[in-house]
Design an enzyme around this catalytic site. Structure first.
Site, PDB file in Angstrom:
ATOM      1  N   ARG A 119      -3.435 -38.128  24.199  1.00 56.29           N
ATOM      2  CA  ARG A 119      -2.819 -36.854  24.585  1.00 56.29           C
ATOM      3  C   ARG A 119      -3.505 -35.711  23.845  1.00 56.29           C
ATOM      4  O   ARG A 119      -4.029 -35.899  22.740  1.00 56.29           O
ATOM      5  CB  ARG A 119      -1.331 -36.836  24.238  1.00 56.29           C
ATOM      6  N   ASP A 145      -7.848 -16.935   9.282  1.00 55.44           N
ATOM      7  CA  ASP A 145      -9.004 -17.846   9.288  1.00 55.44           C
ATOM      8  C   ASP A 145      -9.502 -18.257   7.900  1.00 55.44           C
ATOM      9  O   ASP A 145     -10.208 -19.250   7.768  1.00 55.44           O
ATOM     10  CB  ASP A 145     -10.177 -17.208  10.038  1.00 55.44           C
ATOM     11  N   VAL A 161       0.852  -1.205   0.000  1.00 56.87           N
ATOM     12  CA  VAL A 161       0.000   0.000   0.000  1.00 56.87           C
ATOM     13  C   VAL A 161       0.886   1.253   0.000  1.00 56.87           C
ATOM     14  O   VAL A 161       0.651   2.201  -0.763  1.00 56.87           O
ATOM     15  CB  VAL A 161      -0.943  -0.011   1.233  1.00 56.87           C
ATOM     16  N   ASP A 210     -11.872 -16.951   6.398  1.00 54.64           N
ATOM     17  CA  ASP A 210     -13.332 -17.004   6.513  1.00 54.64           C
ATOM     18  C   ASP A 210     -14.009 -15.804   5.848  1.00 54.64           C
ATOM     19  O   ASP A 210     -14.969 -15.253   6.373  1.00 54.64           O
ATOM     20  CB  ASP A 210     -13.740 -17.097   7.995  1.00 54.64           C
ATOM     21  N   GLU A 214     -11.162 -24.903  17.325  1.00 56.30           N
ATOM     22  CA  GLU A 214     -11.532 -24.517  18.701  1.00 56.30           C
ATOM     23  C   GLU A 214     -13.033 -24.277  18.862  1.00 56.30           C
ATOM     24  O   GLU A 214     -13.575 -24.455  19.942  1.00 56.30           O
ATOM     25  CB  GLU A 214     -10.734 -23.282  19.156  1.00 56.30           C
ATOM     26  N   GLY A 244     -14.758  -8.587  11.303  1.00 55.17           N
ATOM     27  CA  GLY A 244     -15.093  -7.498  12.236  1.00 55.17           C
ATOM     28  C   GLY A 244     -14.614  -6.160  11.700  1.00 55.17           C
ATOM     29  O   GLY A 244     -15.344  -5.151  11.753  1.00 55.17           O
TER      30      GLY A 244
HETATM   31  P1  ATP Z   1      -9.968 -11.665  12.917  1.00 59.80           P
HETATM   32  O1  ATP Z   1     -11.067 -12.384  12.187  1.00 59.80           O
HETATM   33  O2  ATP Z   1      -8.630 -12.033  12.385  1.00 59.80           O
HETATM   34  O3  ATP Z   1     -10.061 -11.739  14.398  1.00 59.80           O
HETATM   35  P2  ATP Z   1     -11.428  -9.205  12.710  1.00 59.80           P
HETATM   36  O4  ATP Z   1     -11.276  -8.037  11.785  1.00 59.80           O
HETATM   37  O5  ATP Z   1     -12.673 -10.024  12.524  1.00 59.80           O
HETATM   38  O6  ATP Z   1     -10.131 -10.090  12.569  1.00 59.80           O
HETATM   39  P3  ATP Z   1     -12.477  -8.154  15.201  1.00 59.80           P
HETATM   40  O7  ATP Z   1     -11.804  -7.979  16.513  1.00 59.80           O
HETATM   41  O8  ATP Z   1     -13.717  -8.941  15.128  1.00 59.80           O
HETATM   42  O9  ATP Z   1     -11.350  -8.703  14.217  1.00 59.80           O
HETATM   43  O10 ATP Z   1     -12.815  -6.689  14.639  1.00 59.80           O
HETATM   44  C1  ATP Z   1     -11.830  -5.671  14.597  1.00 59.80           C
HETATM   45  C2  ATP Z   1     -12.407  -4.369  15.049  1.00 59.80           C
HETATM   46  O11 ATP Z   1     -13.446  -3.947  14.155  1.00 59.80           O
HETATM   47  C3  ATP Z   1     -13.100  -4.385  16.419  1.00 59.80           C
HETATM   48  O12 ATP Z   1     -12.172  -4.303  17.481  1.00 59.80           O
HETATM   49  C4  ATP Z   1     -13.959  -3.119  16.326  1.00 59.80           C
HETATM   50  O13 ATP Z   1     -13.197  -1.957  16.591  1.00 59.80           O
HETATM   51  C5  ATP Z   1     -14.358  -3.110  14.851  1.00 59.80           C
HETATM   52  N1  ATP Z   1     -15.724  -3.627  14.706  1.00 59.80           N
HETATM   53  C6  ATP Z   1     -16.134  -4.920  14.677  1.00 59.80           C
HETATM   54  N2  ATP Z   1     -17.483  -5.010  14.590  1.00 59.80           N
HETATM   55  C7  ATP Z   1     -17.949  -3.731  14.572  1.00 59.80           C
HETATM   56  C8  ATP Z   1     -19.239  -3.143  14.495  1.00 59.80           C
HETATM   57  N3  ATP Z   1     -20.357  -3.893  14.424  1.00 59.80           N
HETATM   58  N4  ATP Z   1     -19.324  -1.798  14.502  1.00 59.80           N
HETATM   59  C9  ATP Z   1     -18.222  -1.029  14.561  1.00 59.80           C
HETATM   60  N5  ATP Z   1     -16.971  -1.525  14.642  1.00 59.80           N
HETATM   61  C10 ATP Z   1     -16.825  -2.851  14.645  1.00 59.80           C
END
Ligand code: ATP
Length: 327
Positions: free
Chosen positions: A249, A131, A26, A133, A225, A107
């Site tokens: 184990r 993941d 980037v 995913d 998990e 997220g």
């Molecule tokens: P991984 O799957 O590798 O854990 P991720 O991006 O899914 O990565 P999360 O911790 O679920 O990780 O999300 C990262 C951040 O995104 C959260 O800490 C939060 O700040 C933001 N976030 C997640 N869901 C929401 C939401 N519904 N509204 C606003 N912010 C969000």
């Protein structure tokens, strides 16, 4: 005329090998296209706290091979609130940042989607999670390295399992997704794989062990998990009661799965998608994740990318492979 002059980049959620390669791409693409690039520390937390650093060509030198993320990552509760997102927006405007590249998982994209709807701010996502995913990309950045880490750990476990005629239950990461368990289990020659997407049940597992070959020197069961049976230790206890003759184990691989130098596949994916993310922003893309499907670059809206339930791989058909291969 495109108004983007300064792109912010952050890594968010769980760290994944290859995030540094993505940051590098980037930054270098930004410089190539005469843009300023601002690094945002600790994911959305740094956005809310205005924790920004200027990035230049040298600030991303010698990082393509490093695991983790030089920008750090965090879970940020305040970004989940309208007040937190307002602060984030105000900080972006105050620092003349015109667009964002967010590197993370579902997220991270969910948060970005909420933010875009409120502020109509350009954001492109890069799939950075071990993941795998996310829909809209065959592989996420970090997945290839993570499954190779698991396979190499299980190979070592297999050596000791063979020597002692043991059955090992190995728990791998994946609270909602069994894709790490699935591929690493096939790659490591497991007897059984338990994933949250497919209900196997303890009875099925017991029946598999009862009807499987008895003369094998070692048996490996890989469990994600998040599997509904309830964790490697619980499975171990239940199997001990049922098969008192087995030497059982349990090994929980834990955070080693996140670390380590990214594989070449992850470096290349991160490098390619990182460049495309910057080009995408300049071409008016927003609210989408850049992924790679069948070698082609594909933009997928965030709300579609996070629907991992649509990923066909975590299916009985793939688990059937294990039934056949573990004869
Ligand atoms: P991984 O799957 O590798 O854990 P991720 O991006 O899914 O990565 P999360 O911790 O679920 O990780 O999300 C990262 C951040 O995104 C959260 O800490 C939060 O700040 C933001 N976030 C997640 N869901 C929401 C939401 N519904 N509204 C606003 N912010 C969000």
């Amino acid at each position: 005329m495109n108004k983007i002059k300064n792109i912010g980049v952050l890594t968010s959620g769980g760290d994944a090998p290859g995030m540094n390669a993505a940051i590098r791409a980037v930054v270098r693409a930004g410089i190539y296209y005469d843009l300023k690039v601002t690094g945002i520390l600790r994911g959305y937390e740094g956005l809310v706290q205005a924790d920004f650093i200027d990035m230049d060509r040298k600030s991303v030198a010698n990082i393509i091979q490093r695991g983790g993320t030089i920008l750090k990552t965090a879970r940020c509760d305040s970004f989940r609130t309208p007040e937190g997102r307002k602060k984030a927006y105000d900080n972006l405007i105050a620092n003349n940042i015109d667009a964002l590249v967010v590197i993370g998982g579902d997220g991270t994209f969910t948060g970005a989607n909420v933010f875009i709807k409120e502020y109509d701010f350009p954001v492109i996502g890069l799939p950075g999670t071990i993941d795998n995913d996310l829909a809209g990309t065959d592989f996420t950045i970090g997945y290839d390295t993570a499954i190779n880490t698991v396979v190499s750990a299980v190979d070592k476990i297999r050596d000791t399992a063979e020597s002692h005629n043991r059955l090992f239950i190995v728990e791998v990461m994946g609270r909602d997704s069994g894709l790490i368990a699935l591929r690493s289990g096939i790659g490591a020659g497991a007897e059984a794989i338990l994933i949250p997407e497919v209900e196997t049940g303890m009875d099925d597992l017991i029946s598999r062990l009862e009807h499987g070959r008895k003369d094998k020197a070692s048996k490996i069961i890989i469990v994600a998990e998040g599997d509904e049976i309830g964790g490697a230790f619980h499975i171990g206890e239940t199997l001990k009661d049922k098969f008192p003759g087995y030497d059982i184990r349990v090994s929980v691989l834990g955070h080693i799965q996140r670390g380590g130098s990214p594989s070449c596949m992850d470096r290349v994916l991160a490098s390619r998608l990182g460049v495309i993310a910057v080009e995408g922003l300049l071409n008016g893309h927003s609210g989408e994740m850049v992924g790679q499907l069948d070698r082609e670059v594909v933009y997928t809206p965030f709300d579609q990318a996070i629907k991992h339930i649509n990923i066909e791989e975590a299916s009985p058909a793939w688990l059937k492979l294990i039934e056949i291969l573990s004869l």
